[in-house]
Design an enzyme around this catalytic site. Structure first.
Site, PDB file in Angstrom:
ATOM      1  CG  ASP A  84      -1.805   1.154   1.363  1.00 43.42           C
ATOM      2  OD1 ASP A  84      -2.306   1.611   0.330  1.00 43.42           O
ATOM      3  OD2 ASP A  84      -1.993   1.637   2.490  1.00 43.42           O
ATOM      4  CG  ASP A 116      -1.159   7.985   1.434  1.00 43.20           C
ATOM      5  OD1 ASP A 116      -0.971   9.143   1.817  1.00 43.20           O
ATOM      6  OD2 ASP A 116      -1.280   7.671   0.226  1.00 43.20           O
TER       7      ASP A 116
END
Length: 419
Positions: free
Chosen positions: A153, A155
């Site tokens: 992922d 952020d």
């Protein structure tokens, strides 16, 4: 200070992971029976080391038992009878397992670092168990080796929320280390941009480091960016203006994704937009609506900010409305809280990870690790990745670095054993 309100809020179903909570409950029993806080005042009750030794043994025994239950569940998976496994009866929400989990060995490894067994007043926590599960997964992957694909992922996993992957980010040399060992890298992010420049702005530290590294050209090609969960794919290229080259959808999408019509995409986004507007009006949110090609969401108006409860209410309402719609039953989607916004994307992380696996030649879920920070059952866009591969649940970029250090350490140890 933890208030009663915060404690009760944390117990809401959508904010719990049933497997972790169940293991936490199992470990609470030996903690209550064998921890002796009074030893702080009455040394004659036994030394701290003796109590820690007993607690360590009991915790390890329980985790060995859970490990065997998972092995039994995997056997039922292979037979197509997973609903009849004992683990499924005990933890109905348990997901698919792609590999065994070496929980006993992982606990021994983490107990030597976190001193869980030495604690007298604080029982094994949610975070203790989450980290043990991560280590158990890495151990299993390393021992079955090699690890062929790691997806991340963006952020809160690679960099702080809303920030970028800058040249001084300590995760960069660790990702380069994975690539040097032949592991492919996929960055599967909710950020849905159609231009490579926007992804370069978020990832320039890593991309520039790859460009200037001494990695062979064929290894430099082993990194891709999949944006909008599963909507836009860019591959690394030394010759591209932003070191990223757009890959047409027809070259990487899965066969099942070919049935996602533009009419359904538009219809689903229309339903989602209407649901978001309803929440904005109902909750009086200071919000701006953002409509993209394959996503729709709300962000705070200038100077505004959403509360946690407003974000989660909006996610849950929107998700339920979409699930009940005709188009929501035909087309996969992901409704999630991205920190201080709410977005609905076409597809989800499971499709994104599966697409990465296909792009790199058909890598199996048991040879893939997805690393992310959002694994709660609602409003968390990493949750669906569990359908595609093994996963590691981290809380911040520092934990991502620690996880990759563990992977390198355990891999080196495994290599020495096999020599």
């Amino acid at each position: 200070m933890t208030t009663r309100y915060r404690v009760e809020y944390a117990l809401k179903t959508h904010r719990r992971d049933q497997l972790i909570e169940w293991i936490k409950g199992l470990l609470a029993v030996p903690f209550v029976l064998h921890s002796q806080p009074t030893a702080v005042f009455e040394p004659r009750h036994g030394s701290t080391e003796e109590m820690a030794s007993i607690a360590h043994r009991r915790y390890a025994e329980i985790l060995r038992d859970v490990e065997e239950l998972i092995n039994d569940h995997i056997a039922h998976q292979r037979a197509g009878t997973e609903n009849h496994s004992k683990l499924r009866l005990l933890v109905p929400a348990v997901s698919k397992f792609f590999t065994p989990l070496l929980l006993h060995d992982a606990f021994v490894y983490q107990d030597a670092r976190r001193f869980i067994s030495h604690r007298r007043f604080v029982a094994p926590s949610f975070n203790d168990i989450r980290i043990i599960l991560n280590t158990a997964q890495v151990m299993s992957l390393v021992r079955a080796g090699p690890l062929q694909l790691v997806t991340f992922d963006g952020d809160v996993t690679l960099y702080d929320d809303g920030q970028s992957l800058t040249p001084d980010n300590p995760i960069i040399p660790r990702i380069l280390g994975l690539m040097r060992n032949g592991t492919s890298i996929g960055i599967v992010t909710a950020a849905g941009y159609t231009e490579s420049r926007r992804y370069y702005e978020r990832l320039y530290g890593l991309l520039d480091a790859i460009h200037s590294s001494d990695l062979p050209a064929h290894l430099k090609q082993n990194i891709i960016v999949l944006g909008g969960e599963s909507s836009y794919l860019f591959k690394y290229s030394d010759d591209a203006p932003n070191l990223l080259k757009f890959v047409p959808r027809k070259e990487w999408i899965l066969e099942e994704m070919q049935s996602w019509t533009e009419e359904d995409v538009t219809a689903l986004l229309n339903v989602a937009e209407a649901a978001l507007k309803e929440c904005v009006n109902n909750l009086r949110l200071p919000a701006q609506l953002i409509r993209k090609e394959r996503a729709v969401g709300i962000i705070p108006a200038p100077g505004g900010r959403f509360t946690r409860e407003q974000l989660e209410e909006t996610v849950l309402v929107t998700q339920k409305i979409l699930e009940m719609s005709d188009v929501g039953q035909r087309l996969p989607f992901c409704a999630f809280n991205g920190g201080n916004d709410v977005f609905v994307d076409i597809g989800d992380k499971s499709w994104g990870v599966l697409s990465c696996q296909r792009f790199f030649g058909g890598i199996d879920g048991s040879k893939t690790l997805h690393v992310g920070d959002q694994f709660l059952s609602a409003g968390a866009n990493d949750f669906k990745a569990r359908l595609a591969c093994t996963t590691a649940w981290i809380a911040n970029p520092t934990e991502t670095c620690q996880l990759l250090d563990e992977t390198a350490e355990l891999d080196a140890l495994q290599q020495r054993k096999t020599v």
